[in-house]
Design a protein around this motif. Structure first.
Motif, PDB file in Angstrom:
ATOM      1  N   ALA A 148      29.119  72.389 -13.009  1.00  0.00           N
ATOM      2  CA  ALA A 148      29.435  71.249 -12.155  1.00  0.00           C
ATOM      3  C   ALA A 148      28.650  71.577 -10.800  1.00  0.00           C
ATOM      4  CB  ALA A 148      30.876  71.364 -11.955  1.00  0.00           C
ATOM      5  N   ASP A 150      25.747  71.783  -9.869  1.00  0.00           N
ATOM      6  CA  ASP A 150      24.449  70.937  -9.876  1.00  0.00           C
ATOM      7  C   ASP A 150      24.897  69.844  -9.257  1.00  0.00           C
ATOM      8  OD1 ASP A 150      22.917  73.067 -10.753  1.00  0.00           O
ATOM      9  OD2 ASP A 150      22.926  72.261 -12.822  1.00  0.00           O
ATOM     10  N   ARG A 151      26.079  69.185  -9.409  1.00  0.00           N
ATOM     11  CA  ARG A 151      26.571  67.744  -9.052  1.00  0.00           C
ATOM     12  C   ARG A 151      27.403  68.078  -7.519  1.00  0.00           C
ATOM     13  NH1 ARG A 151      27.123  63.263 -11.668  1.00  0.00           N
ATOM     14  NH2 ARG A 151      25.847  63.040 -13.444  1.00  0.00           N
ATOM     15  N   ARG A 153      27.043  67.970  -3.788  1.00  0.00           N
ATOM     16  CA  ARG A 153      26.316  67.368  -2.638  1.00  0.00           C
ATOM     17  C   ARG A 153      26.668  67.566  -1.146  1.00  0.00           C
ATOM     18  NH1 ARG A 153      23.801  66.984  -7.158  1.00  0.00           N
ATOM     19  NH2 ARG A 153      23.880  65.032  -8.253  1.00  0.00           N
ATOM     20  N   ASP A 166      29.758  65.329  -6.784  1.00  0.00           N
ATOM     21  CA  ASP A 166      29.205  63.607  -7.309  1.00  0.00           C
ATOM     22  C   ASP A 166      29.637  63.869  -8.778  1.00  0.00           C
ATOM     23  OD1 ASP A 166      27.804  61.713  -7.854  1.00  0.00           O
ATOM     24  OD2 ASP A 166      26.182  62.237  -7.344  1.00  0.00           O
ATOM     25  N   GLY A 171      24.988  60.172 -11.161  1.00  0.00           N
ATOM     26  CA  GLY A 171      24.668  61.646 -10.122  1.00  0.00           C
ATOM     27  C   GLY A 171      23.970  61.171  -8.960  1.00  0.00           C
TER      28      GLY A 171
END
Length: 196
Positions: A148, A150-151, A153, A166, A171
């Protein structure tokens, strides 16, 4: 850094993870006009009432000033961990001091779920503030070591800097909130296109 007044504020929510909502208590992080929302022990208690799993109306006593300072250090350790985890070395690059603080906070008891006579679950803790801070630390450790991350922001709104998860299907979410930063960006774009 500007402290928020003595009245208990309604804190921003909706970051998608508890630890990210906690990070938002230093509003406008990294900017000259940063705002400390956890200016008083009463403000920390208000944050715990708003974000903790306790029933509405639960009394959360204001903690000591030492606990307030420890909560702020925890918030900065969460920021350090997540910043580092998003970098080249991942969570392994988290500085030892931040790692120790996070691990110590995460080891504390969290709110305990209790099944009531009516069949509903409520949460309780001997130390409501410490229990929610333990939950924040555990959430940060989980997020820093999960896909998660990587999501996560940073809001594209000028003058915002809030982090959020996000959860949109493509995405491609850009703003912490469509109601605030998203609308402001769209209005600004509209004004630019229609100027003159």
């Amino acid at each position: 850094m500007t402290p928020v007044g003595h009245a208990a504020p309604r804190f921003r929510s909706g970051a998608g993870r508890l630890c990210l909502d906690f990070m938002r208590t230093l509003r406008l992080r990294g900017m000259d006009d940063a705002v400390e929302e956890l200016a008083t022990p009463e403000a920390l208690a208000a944050w715990v009432r708003q974000f903790g799993p306790y029933p509405t109306g639960t009394t959360v006593a204001a903690p000591t000033t030492d606990v307030l300072h420890e909560a702020r250090r925890l918030r900065e350790a969460v920021h350090t961990l997540l910043t580092t985890a998003r970098g080249e070395h991942g969570a392994a690059g988290c500085p030892p001091g931040s790692r120790r603080l996070l691990n110590r906070a995460a080891a504390a008891p969290t709110p305990v779920p209790l099944l009531g006579d009516g069949g509903t679950v409520r949460h309780d803790a001997a130390d409501p503030v410490g229990a929610v801070l333990a939950t924040v630390a555990r959430d940060a450790l989980d997020l820093a070591t999960s896909p998660a991350l990587d999501r996560v922001r940073v809001c594209a709104g000028p003058g915002c800097a809030a982090w959020f998860l996000d959860a949109s299907r493509p995405g491609s979410r850009r703003w912490c909130s469509m109601e605030t930063c998203g609308n402001q960006a769209k209005k600004s774009t509209w004004r630019t296109r229609h100027a003159g």
